[in-house]
Design an enzyme around this catalytic site. Structure first.
Site, PDB file in Angstrom:
ATOM      1  N   LYS A 197       0.836  -1.209   0.000  1.00 45.12           N
ATOM      2  CA  LYS A 197       0.000   0.000   0.000  1.00 45.12           C
ATOM      3  C   LYS A 197       0.868   1.255   0.000  1.00 45.12           C
ATOM      4  O   LYS A 197       0.621   2.189  -0.758  1.00 45.12           O
ATOM      5  CB  LYS A 197      -0.929   0.031   1.220  1.00 45.12           C
ATOM      6  CG  LYS A 197      -1.874  -1.167   1.316  1.00 45.12           C
ATOM      7  CD  LYS A 197      -2.830  -1.054   2.503  1.00 45.12           C
ATOM      8  CE  LYS A 197      -2.141  -1.087   3.849  1.00 45.12           C
ATOM      9  NZ  LYS A 197      -1.608  -2.420   4.218  1.00 45.12           N
TER      10      LYS A 197
ATOM     11  N   ARG B 110      -9.544   1.113   8.852  1.00 43.32           N
ATOM     12  CA  ARG B 110      -9.073  -0.229   9.164  1.00 43.32           C
ATOM     13  C   ARG B 110     -10.131  -1.024   9.914  1.00 43.32           C
ATOM     14  O   ARG B 110      -9.906  -2.184  10.236  1.00 43.32           O
ATOM     15  CB  ARG B 110      -7.850  -0.097  10.059  1.00 43.32           C
ATOM     16  CG  ARG B 110      -6.595  -0.800   9.557  1.00 43.32           C
ATOM     17  CD  ARG B 110      -5.553  -0.588  10.623  1.00 43.32           C
ATOM     18  NE  ARG B 110      -4.291  -1.188  10.383  1.00 43.32           N
ATOM     19  CZ  ARG B 110      -3.286  -0.635   9.718  1.00 43.32           C
ATOM     20  NH1 ARG B 110      -3.435   0.527   9.123  1.00 43.32           N
ATOM     21  NH2 ARG B 110      -2.138  -1.251   9.645  1.00 43.32           N
TER      22      ARG B 110
ATOM     23  N   ARG C 146      12.007  -5.649   4.424  1.00 44.67           N
ATOM     24  CA  ARG C 146      11.928  -4.205   4.677  1.00 44.67           C
ATOM     25  C   ARG C 146      12.736  -3.845   5.933  1.00 44.67           C
ATOM     26  O   ARG C 146      13.457  -2.849   5.943  1.00 44.67           O
ATOM     27  CB  ARG C 146      10.458  -3.798   4.860  1.00 44.67           C
ATOM     28  CG  ARG C 146      10.263  -2.360   5.293  1.00 44.67           C
ATOM     29  CD  ARG C 146       8.850  -1.890   5.073  1.00 44.67           C
ATOM     30  NE  ARG C 146       7.949  -2.278   6.157  1.00 44.67           N
ATOM     31  CZ  ARG C 146       6.623  -2.116   6.123  1.00 44.67           C
ATOM     32  NH1 ARG C 146       6.050  -1.596   5.057  1.00 44.67           N
ATOM     33  NH2 ARG C 146       5.881  -2.463   7.141  1.00 44.67           N
TER      34      ARG C 146
ATOM     35  N   ARG D 151      11.151  -0.455  12.199  1.00 45.56           N
ATOM     36  CA  ARG D 151       9.881  -0.445  12.929  1.00 45.56           C
ATOM     37  C   ARG D 151       9.835  -1.585  13.929  1.00 45.56           C
ATOM     38  O   ARG D 151      10.165  -2.712  13.597  1.00 45.56           O
ATOM     39  CB  ARG D 151       8.727  -0.568  11.929  1.00 45.56           C
ATOM     40  CG  ARG D 151       8.384   0.743  11.279  1.00 45.56           C
ATOM     41  CD  ARG D 151       7.385   0.561  10.177  1.00 45.56           C
ATOM     42  NE  ARG D 151       6.188  -0.167  10.621  1.00 45.56           N
ATOM     43  CZ  ARG D 151       5.102  -0.303   9.872  1.00 45.56           C
ATOM     44  NH1 ARG D 151       5.055   0.233   8.672  1.00 45.56           N
ATOM     45  NH2 ARG D 151       4.064  -0.962  10.339  1.00 45.56           N
TER      46      ARG D 151
ATOM     47  N   ARG E 235      -0.366  -8.715  13.676  1.00 48.59           N
ATOM     48  CA  ARG E 235      -0.896  -7.705  12.732  1.00 48.59           C
ATOM     49  C   ARG E 235      -1.817  -8.371  11.715  1.00 48.59           C
ATOM     50  O   ARG E 235      -2.851  -7.807  11.339  1.00 48.59           O
ATOM     51  CB  ARG E 235       0.262  -6.998  12.014  1.00 48.59           C
ATOM     52  CG  ARG E 235       0.971  -6.022  12.928  1.00 48.59           C
ATOM     53  CD  ARG E 235       2.365  -5.692  12.447  1.00 48.59           C
ATOM     54  NE  ARG E 235       2.397  -4.934  11.216  1.00 48.59           N
ATOM     55  CZ  ARG E 235       3.508  -4.745  10.499  1.00 48.59           C
ATOM     56  NH1 ARG E 235       4.651  -5.271  10.903  1.00 48.59           N
ATOM     57  NH2 ARG E 235       3.473  -4.031   9.398  1.00 48.59           N
TER      58      ARG E 235
END
Ligand SMILES: Nc1ncnc2c1ncn2[C@@H]1O[C@H](COP(=O)(O)OP(=O)(O)O)[C@@H](O)[C@H]1O
Length: 196
Positions: free
Chosen positions: A13, A88, A127, A139, A150
């Protein structure tokens, strides 16, 4: 153009949103980025959000709705925006509808990046590696353990939005497993159709 990008964490996204920004000059409103900024700044919102985010859980709807509602009042949102990571939950989806309809506006399209979940954890770990290698902050939620939480939060709270936007005739689905440029090309087609 007012659009939503939907898909599980790691679906791409953020990458696609940045490309839409570059091409269409509308801002990307990432609630994840806004919340991380609030955490870094140590604001009240940041304090409420931090532990939930670190655990891969969702931040309460009222907190996120308030952030977005303020943000879409900014002048750069007048010509449209990309919602990335928001709404969300169904409560958030109703909230954004209400925020917009107050102004006589509505969303144009919700684009779902459909992906194979089992490949997503690999993307997330990559990532994290890339961030580390380039000296950027990693993160706290980009690791395999938190990723599982998640993904659970995604299925429990966010996946129902696919049906929600389908029922409104606003859902378009793109193969998010294709390479990034192919995904961008599909997204561009959808945007062209939606603004025609
Ligand atoms: N719309 C939202 N509602 C509730 N919590 C959110 C929302 N957007 C972001 N968050 C919080 O911020 C975290 C990171 O969000 P984001 O950067 O969008 O992650 P992802 O890469 O998982 O899509 C989420 O796991 C959640 O705790």
């Amino acid at each position: 153009m007012r659009l939503i990008l939907l898909g599980p964490p790691g679906a791409g996204k953020g990458t696609q949103a940045q490309r839409i920004v570059a091409r269409h000059g509308i801002p990307q409103l990432s609630t994840g980025d806004m919340l991380r900024a609030a955490v870094a700044a140590g604001t009240e919102v940041g304090k409420r959000a931090k532990a939930l985010m670190d655990a891969g859980e969702l931040v309460p709807d009222d907190v996120v709705n308030a952030i977005v509602s303020d943000r879409i009042e900014q002048p750069d949102c007048a010509g449209g925006f990309i919602l990335d990571g928001y709404p969300r939950t169904l409560v958030q989806a109703d909230a954004v509808d209400a925020m917009l309809s107050e102004k006589g506006l509505s969303l144009d399209v919700a684009i779902e990046l459909a992906v194979d979940d089992s490949a997503m954890v690999g993307r997330i770990l990559r990532r994290a590696e890339e961030a580390k290698a380039s000296g950027e902050p990693v993160r706290k939620d980009d690791n395999a353990e938190v990723y599982a939480d998640r993904l659970r939060a995604y299925y429990k709270s966010t996946a129902p939005l696919i049906g929600y936007y389908y029922a409104k005739g606003k859902l378009r689905t793109v193969d998010g497993m294709a390479d990034m440029d192919a995904v961008t090309a599909e997204v561009e087609k959808i945007l062209a159709d939606a603004s025609a």
